[in-house]
Write a protein that holds these residues in place. Structure first.
Motif, PDB file in Angstrom:
ATOM      1  N   UNK A  86       0.871  -1.181   0.000  1.00 26.61           N
ATOM      2  CA  UNK A  86       0.000   0.000   0.000  1.00 26.61           C
ATOM      3  C   UNK A  86       0.899   1.219   0.000  1.00 26.61           C
ATOM      4  N   UNK A  87       0.679   2.093  -0.953  1.00 26.02           N
ATOM      5  CA  UNK A  87       1.515   3.292  -1.057  1.00 26.02           C
ATOM      6  C   UNK A  87       0.666   4.536  -1.281  1.00 26.02           C
ATOM      7  N   UNK A  88      -0.523   4.520  -0.673  1.00 29.32           N
ATOM      8  CA  UNK A  88      -1.457   5.616  -0.866  1.00 29.32           C
ATOM      9  C   UNK A  88      -2.553   5.230  -1.841  1.00 29.32           C
ATOM     10  N   UNK A  89      -3.559   6.050  -1.967  1.00 27.06           N
ATOM     11  CA  UNK A  89      -4.656   5.746  -2.885  1.00 27.06           C
ATOM     12  C   UNK A  89      -5.771   4.987  -2.191  1.00 27.06           C
ATOM     13  N   UNK A  90      -6.703   4.484  -2.983  1.00 27.42           N
ATOM     14  CA  UNK A  90      -7.904   3.855  -2.424  1.00 27.42           C
ATOM     15  C   UNK A  90      -7.648   2.452  -1.893  1.00 27.42           C
ATOM     16  N   UNK A  91      -6.666   1.761  -2.443  1.00 25.31           N
ATOM     17  CA  UNK A  91      -6.361   0.409  -1.968  1.00 25.31           C
ATOM     18  C   UNK A  91      -4.946   0.036  -2.369  1.00 25.31           C
ATOM     19  N   UNK A  92      -4.440  -1.010  -1.765  1.00 23.69           N
ATOM     20  CA  UNK A  92      -3.112  -1.506  -2.118  1.00 23.69           C
ATOM     21  C   UNK A  92      -3.157  -2.384  -3.354  1.00 23.69           C
ATOM     22  N   UNK A  93      -2.016  -2.907  -3.714  1.00 26.09           N
ATOM     23  CA  UNK A  93      -1.912  -3.770  -4.885  1.00 26.09           C
ATOM     24  C   UNK A  93      -1.152  -5.034  -4.518  1.00 26.09           C
ATOM     25  N   UNK A  94      -1.695  -6.182  -4.918  1.00 26.14           N
ATOM     26  CA  UNK A  94      -1.024  -7.462  -4.710  1.00 26.14           C
ATOM     27  C   UNK A  94      -0.471  -7.968  -6.034  1.00 26.14           C
ATOM     28  N   UNK A  95       0.784  -8.339  -6.034  1.00 23.51           N
ATOM     29  CA  UNK A  95       1.426  -8.962  -7.186  1.00 23.51           C
ATOM     30  C   UNK A  95       1.657 -10.434  -6.871  1.00 23.51           C
ATOM     31  N   UNK A  96       1.637 -11.243  -7.919  1.00 22.89           N
ATOM     32  CA  UNK A  96       1.857 -12.681  -7.743  1.00 22.89           C
ATOM     33  C   UNK A  96       2.773 -13.190  -8.849  1.00 22.89           C
ATOM     34  N   UNK A  97       3.703 -14.051  -8.469  1.00 27.38           N
ATOM     35  CA  UNK A  97       4.507 -14.766  -9.454  1.00 27.38           C
ATOM     36  C   UNK A  97       4.581 -16.220  -9.007  1.00 27.38           C
ATOM     37  N   UNK A  98       4.523 -17.126  -9.968  1.00 25.23           N
ATOM     38  CA  UNK A  98       4.563 -18.552  -9.647  1.00 25.23           C
ATOM     39  C   UNK A  98       5.763 -19.203 -10.323  1.00 25.23           C
ATOM     40  N   UNK A  99       6.333 -20.172  -9.640  1.00 27.88           N
ATOM     41  CA  UNK A  99       7.513 -20.873 -10.118  1.00 27.88           C
ATOM     42  C   UNK A  99       7.265 -22.372 -10.032  1.00 27.88           C
ATOM     43  N   UNK A 100       7.665 -23.086 -11.067  1.00 26.50           N
ATOM     44  CA  UNK A 100       7.526 -24.540 -11.088  1.00 26.50           C
ATOM     45  C   UNK A 100       8.867 -25.155 -11.453  1.00 26.50           C
ATOM     46  N   UNK A 101       9.368 -26.036 -10.576  1.00 22.21           N
ATOM     47  CA  UNK A 101      10.702 -26.604 -10.715  1.00 22.21           C
ATOM     48  C   UNK A 101      10.666 -28.122 -10.799  1.00 22.21           C
ATOM     49  N   UNK A 102      11.690 -28.677 -11.468  1.00 18.81           N
ATOM     50  CA  UNK A 102      12.020 -30.084 -11.268  1.00 18.81           C
ATOM     51  C   UNK A 102      13.062 -30.125 -10.161  1.00 18.81           C
ATOM     52  N   UNK A 103      12.730 -30.789  -9.064  1.00 22.24           N
ATOM     53  CA  UNK A 103      13.561 -30.744  -7.862  1.00 22.24           C
ATOM     54  C   UNK A 103      14.955 -31.307  -8.115  1.00 22.24           C
ATOM     55  N   UNK A 104      15.053 -32.381  -8.860  1.00 19.90           N
ATOM     56  CA  UNK A 104      16.335 -33.065  -9.040  1.00 19.90           C
ATOM     57  C   UNK A 104      17.323 -32.285  -9.897  1.00 19.90           C
ATOM     58  N   UNK A 105      16.838 -31.321 -10.679  1.00 20.07           N
ATOM     59  CA  UNK A 105      17.725 -30.529 -11.537  1.00 20.07           C
ATOM     60  C   UNK A 105      17.726 -29.044 -11.181  1.00 20.07           C
ATOM     61  N   UNK A 106      16.690 -28.563 -10.530  1.00 19.00           N
ATOM     62  CA  UNK A 106      16.553 -27.142 -10.245  1.00 19.00           C
ATOM     63  C   UNK A 106      16.037 -26.338 -11.415  1.00 19.00           C
ATOM     64  N   UNK A 107      15.658 -27.023 -12.501  1.00 14.90           N
ATOM     65  CA  UNK A 107      15.181 -26.315 -13.695  1.00 14.90           C
ATOM     66  C   UNK A 107      13.799 -25.716 -13.442  1.00 14.90           C
ATOM     67  N   UNK A 108      13.640 -24.437 -13.802  1.00 17.93           N
ATOM     68  CA  UNK A 108      12.345 -23.765 -13.709  1.00 17.93           C
ATOM     69  C   UNK A 108      11.681 -23.785 -15.084  1.00 17.93           C
ATOM     70  N   UNK A 109      10.411 -24.130 -15.111  1.00 13.26           N
ATOM     71  CA  UNK A 109       9.701 -24.333 -16.376  1.00 13.26           C
ATOM     72  C   UNK A 109       8.788 -23.161 -16.706  1.00 13.26           C
ATOM     73  N   UNK A 110       8.957 -22.624 -17.909  1.00 11.29           N
ATOM     74  CA  UNK A 110       7.997 -21.664 -18.449  1.00 11.29           C
ATOM     75  C   UNK A 110       6.816 -22.435 -19.030  1.00 11.29           C
ATOM     76  N   UNK A 111       5.736 -21.741 -19.316  1.00 16.95           N
ATOM     77  CA  UNK A 111       4.536 -22.419 -19.826  1.00 16.95           C
ATOM     78  C   UNK A 111       4.807 -23.209 -21.115  1.00 16.95           C
TER      79      UNK A 111
END
Length: 203
Positions: A86-111
Motif C-alpha cells: 500500500x503506497x497511498x490511494x484507495x487500496x493496495x496492490x497485490x502482485x503474484x509470481x509462480x515458479x515450477x521446478x524439477x527438484x532433481x535438476x533445479x530447472x524452472x519451467x515456463x509455460x
C-alpha cells in the motif's frame, strides 16, 4: 527413477523499513546444486516483486510478502509468491509470481516447456479459459481473446492453473482470476518429460 519425496519448505523472514516478507527456503532434495538453483530463483523472484511495487516513501506505505506451496511431489515443486503493498490511494496492490521446478535438476519451467514443441497449447488453453469465463459468468475488462504464450501458471492437484494479474483480465474486485485445467484434458500435447508429464505418468 525421479525423486518422489517432498522437499522441505521453510519460511525465511526478510524485513526492511515498512516491509516484512516471508520467503520460502527449500532443502532436502537429492541434488545440493539443484536446491541452490531453486532457492536462488525464488530469491530473485521475491526481489523482482519488491522492485515492481516501487517506492514506499509515502508515510502510510507498507509491504508484506507471503507464499503458497501448490505441488510438492513426484520431483515437482510449484509455488506462488505474493507481495502486497500500500503506497497511498484507495487500496493496495497485490502482485503474484509462480515458479515450477524439477527438484532433481533445479530447472524452472515456463509455460511453453510444459508442452510438446509445436503443439497448439495457446489455442487449447485459451478455448478452455473462454469456456470457463462464460460458465462462471466472469466480467472481463475487454472481451477475452487469448492467453499470452508465457501466461502465468502453477500446478496443483494434477491440474495446471492459469491465472491473470490484477487488472489484466478482470476488474480489481475480482482479485486474481484462476482457471484450473486438468492435466488429463491436455494429455495429448503434454511434454512427457515436463512437470505436467509427471502428473499424468501413464500418458
Amino acid at each position: 527413477m525421479a525423486f518422489q519425496s517432498p522437499v522441505i519448505v521453510q519460511s525465511a523472514r526478510a524485513a526492511f523499513p515498512k516491509a516484512e516478507l516471508w520467503i520460502p527456503y527449500v532443502s532436502g532434495g537429492p541434488n545440493e546444486n539443484a536446491i541452490k538453483r531453486i532457492n536462488e530463483s525464488i530469491r530473485k523472484a521475491a526481489q523482482q516483486l519488491v522492485d515492481e511495487q516501487g517506492s514506499l516513501d509515502d508515510p502510510r506505505a507498507e509491504m508484506s510478502g507471503y507464499y503458497e506451496v501448490k505441488t510438492n511431489e513426484r520431483d515437482i515443486l510449484s509455488l506462488s509468491l505474493f507481495n502486497y503493498a500500500y503506497s497511498g490511494g484507495s487500496h493496495g496492490l497485490t502482485l503474484q509470481v509462480s515458479l515450477t521446478f524439477r527438484v532433481s535438476t533445479g530447472h524452472a519451467y515456463s509455460l511453453p516447456q510444459l508442452f510438446k514443441p509445436g503443439s497448439a497449447y495457446v489455442q487449447r488453453i485459451s478455448e478452455t479459459v473462454s469456456e470457463q469465463i462464460k460458465e462462471r459468468d466472469i466480467s472481463t475488462l475487454e472481451p477475452f481473446q487469448t492467453i499470452r504464450p508465457d501466461q502465468d501458471y502453477y500446478i496443483a492437484d494434477r491440474s495446471i492453473v492459469i491465472y491473470f494479474a490484477l487488472y489484466e483480465l478482470t476488474p480489481y474486485a475480482y482479485g486474481f482470476p484462476y482457471f484450473p485445467i486438468s492435466a488429463y484434458d491436455l494429455q495429448d500435447i503434454v511434454n512427457e518429460n515436463g512437470p505436467l508429464g509427471a502428473m499424468v505418468p501413464n500418458n
